[in-house]
Design an enzyme around this catalytic site. Structure first.
Site, PDB file in Angstrom:
ATOM      1  N   ARG A  48      -0.028   6.566   7.874  1.00 48.48           N
ATOM      2  CA  ARG A  48       0.024   6.196   5.860  1.00 48.48           C
ATOM      3  C   ARG A  48      -0.961   7.911   5.290  1.00 48.48           C
ATOM      4  NH1 ARG A  48       1.661   1.420   4.090  1.00 48.48           N
ATOM      5  NH2 ARG A  48       0.999  -0.327   4.473  1.00 48.48           N
ATOM      6  N   LYS A  95       0.910  -1.098   0.201  1.00 44.78           N
ATOM      7  CA  LYS A  95       0.184   0.243   0.052  1.00 44.78           C
ATOM      8  C   LYS A  95       1.031   1.146   0.183  1.00 44.78           C
ATOM      9  CE  LYS A  95      -2.600  -2.723   3.275  1.00 44.78           C
ATOM     10  NZ  LYS A  95      -3.070  -3.193   4.426  1.00 44.78           N
ATOM     11  N   GLY A  96       2.149   1.169   0.558  1.00 45.23           N
ATOM     12  CA  GLY A  96       3.334   1.854   0.707  1.00 45.23           C
ATOM     13  C   GLY A  96       3.450   3.291  -0.683  1.00 45.23           C
ATOM     14  N   ASP A 144       3.965   4.165   6.066  1.00 45.65           N
ATOM     15  CA  ASP A 144       3.884   3.532   7.296  1.00 45.65           C
ATOM     16  C   ASP A 144       4.447   3.406   8.641  1.00 45.65           C
ATOM     17  OD1 ASP A 144       3.587   0.980   6.223  1.00 45.65           O
ATOM     18  OD2 ASP A 144       2.977   0.248   8.062  1.00 45.65           O
ATOM     19  N   ASP A 169      14.922   0.120   0.769  1.00 43.37           N
ATOM     20  CA  ASP A 169      16.304   0.802   1.865  1.00 43.37           C
ATOM     21  C   ASP A 169      17.443  -0.413   1.837  1.00 43.37           C
ATOM     22  OD1 ASP A 169      16.027   1.149   4.356  1.00 43.37           O
ATOM     23  OD2 ASP A 169      15.171  -0.921   4.977  1.00 43.37           O
ATOM     24  N   LYS A 199      16.621   5.522   0.466  1.00 44.51           N
ATOM     25  CA  LYS A 199      18.143   5.592   1.750  1.00 44.51           C
ATOM     26  C   LYS A 199      19.418   4.873   1.139  1.00 44.51           C
ATOM     27  CE  LYS A 199      14.404   4.931   5.367  1.00 44.51           C
ATOM     28  NZ  LYS A 199      14.476   3.802   6.284  1.00 44.51           N
ATOM     29  N   GLU A 257       7.372   2.658  -6.745  1.00 45.90           N
ATOM     30  CA  GLU A 257       7.745   1.994  -5.076  1.00 45.90           C
ATOM     31  C   GLU A 257       7.908   3.177  -4.239  1.00 45.90           C
ATOM     32  OE1 GLU A 257       7.635   0.130  -3.374  1.00 45.90           O
ATOM     33  OE2 GLU A 257       8.503  -1.875  -3.602  1.00 45.90           O
ATOM     34  N   ASP A 258       7.198   2.983  -3.286  1.00 44.69           N
ATOM     35  CA  ASP A 258       7.519   4.083  -1.871  1.00 44.69           C
ATOM     36  C   ASP A 258       8.552   4.457  -1.481  1.00 44.69           C
ATOM     37  OD1 ASP A 258       7.845   1.569  -0.348  1.00 44.69           O
ATOM     38  OD2 ASP A 258       6.240   2.229   1.059  1.00 44.69           O
ATOM     39  N   PHE A 283      13.850   7.085  10.584  1.00 43.42           N
ATOM     40  CA  PHE A 283      12.261   6.421  10.029  1.00 43.42           C
ATOM     41  C   PHE A 283      11.619   6.754   9.553  1.00 43.42           C
ATOM     42  CE2 PHE A 283       8.669   3.641  10.316  1.00 43.42           C
ATOM     43  CZ  PHE A 283       8.838   2.184   9.059  1.00 43.42           C
ATOM     44  N   VAL A 284      10.966   6.935   8.611  1.00 41.64           N
ATOM     45  CA  VAL A 284      10.239   7.650   7.637  1.00 41.64           C
ATOM     46  C   VAL A 284       8.761   7.200   7.864  1.00 41.64           C
ATOM     47  CG1 VAL A 284      11.910   9.525   6.541  1.00 41.64           C
ATOM     48  CG2 VAL A 284      10.701   7.883   5.166  1.00 41.64           C
TER      49      VAL A 284
HETATM   50  P1  IMP Z   1      13.901  -3.183   1.139  1.00 42.33           P
HETATM   51  O1  IMP Z   1      13.622  -4.269   0.917  1.00 42.33           O
HETATM   52  O2  IMP Z   1      15.247  -2.440   2.431  1.00 42.33           O
HETATM   53  O3  IMP Z   1      14.278  -2.029   0.420  1.00 42.33           O
HETATM   54  O4  IMP Z   1      12.346  -2.045   2.069  1.00 42.33           O
HETATM   55  C1  IMP Z   1      11.712  -1.721   0.933  1.00 42.33           C
HETATM   56  C2  IMP Z   1      10.177  -1.396   2.469  1.00 42.33           C
HETATM   57  O5  IMP Z   1      10.254  -0.941   3.619  1.00 42.33           O
HETATM   58  C3  IMP Z   1       9.629  -0.621   2.094  1.00 42.33           C
HETATM   59  O6  IMP Z   1       8.446  -0.867   0.968  1.00 42.33           O
HETATM   60  C4  IMP Z   1       9.340   0.256   3.143  1.00 42.33           C
HETATM   61  O7  IMP Z   1       7.477  -0.770   3.178  1.00 42.33           O
HETATM   62  C5  IMP Z   1       9.677  -0.534   3.882  1.00 42.33           C
HETATM   63  N1  IMP Z   1      10.805   0.635   4.286  1.00 42.33           N
HETATM   64  C6  IMP Z   1      11.747   0.763   5.025  1.00 42.33           C
HETATM   65  N2  IMP Z   1      12.188   1.912   4.906  1.00 42.33           N
HETATM   66  C7  IMP Z   1      11.001   2.467   5.435  1.00 42.33           C
HETATM   67  C8  IMP Z   1      10.736   3.627   6.742  1.00 42.33           C
HETATM   68  O8  IMP Z   1      11.579   4.346   6.760  1.00 42.33           O
HETATM   69  N3  IMP Z   1       8.935   3.879   6.229  1.00 42.33           N
HETATM   70  C9  IMP Z   1       8.518   3.027   6.235  1.00 42.33           C
HETATM   71  N4  IMP Z   1       9.035   1.821   5.703  1.00 42.33           N
HETATM   72  C10 IMP Z   1       9.907   1.430   4.969  1.00 42.33           C
HETATM   73 MG    MG Z   2       6.408  -1.232   1.321  1.00 44.03          MG
END
Ligand code: IMP
Ligand code: MG
Length: 183
Positions: free
Chosen positions: A169, A47-48, A163, A107, A135, A103-104, A156-157
């Site tokens: 959200r 949903k992000g 969310d 990370d 990030k 994508e939102d 953490f945002v």
């Molecule tokens: P990755 O697989 O580590 O790149 O994680 C990506 C997912 O982690 C995103 O789609 C978010 O759902 C979640 N995420 C990572 N950092 C944050 C943050 O700062 N706030 C909220 N969700 C986050």
């Molecule tokens: Mg997500």
């Protein structure tokens, strides 16, 4: 009972509604130019990315299809493990199509990398990714988006679709969550 609001739990507004709006317009202009003859399928990863997806699509001025999918990462909730599971799949067949994944946030990069691999098996003509937030300092796997809204620090945002425990959200901006909320 203590009455709280989501706004109360934010230590700093990192990106205001106005900043986001402006950047989304710029990104949409680039997408319009890059995809003007392609009629791509633009994929919202629920949903992000929902708020970003809607605003972006409204500003794109060429023909696009919209589709939605939801995935979940296996393993610990805070550290993504590198495995993803489809919770809701696309409705459209992407074979031979140009696909743009919205994508939102990136990370570690695991989610995006796995998602691209998964959709790539369906033989689309192309797959590109657009991400509102990056990030960079947290990257574990070598995965970057083709289009990035903002590079942000390792905080953490929440808000504008992002969310913590399914809350926040609905904040219209991106804010840094007070550490005492999640620690
Ligand atoms: P990755 O697989 O580590 O790149 O994680 C990506 C997912 O982690 C995103 O789609 C978010 O759902 C979640 N995420 C990572 N950092 C944050 C943050 O700062 N706030 C909220 N969700 C986050
Ligand atoms: Mg997500």
């Amino acid at each position: 009972m203590r009455i709280t609001t989501p706004q109360n739990d934010i230590s700093e507004v990192l990106l205001s509604e106005e900043q986001i709006k402006q950047r989304v317009k710029e990104l949409a202009k680039t997408i319009t130019e890059d995809y003007k003859d392609k009629m791509p399928i633009v994929v919202c990863v629920l949903k992000g990315s929902s708020f970003f997806f809607v605003d972006l699509c409204k500003d794109i001025e060429c023909h696009i299809n919209l589709d939605f999918m939801a995935v979940s990462s296996y393993g610990s909730s805070s550290i993504s493990s590198g495995e993803i599971k489809i919770k809701k799949d696309l409705e459209q067949d992407i074979k031979g199509r140009d696909v743009l994944i919205v994508e939102d946030i990136i990370d570690s990069g695991h989610t995006l990398k796995k998602l691209i691999a998964l959709l790539d098996e369906r033989k689309p003509k192309s797959i590109k990714t657009i991400c509102l937030l990056d990030k960079v300092a947290r990257r574990v796997v070598d995965q970057y988006a083709d289009y990035v809204g903002f590079e942000i620090p390792d905080e953490f945002v929440v808000g504008y679709g992002l969310d913590f425990a399914e809350y926040y959200r609905n904040l219209p901006y991106i804010g840094i969550l007070k550490p005492e909320v999640y620690e």
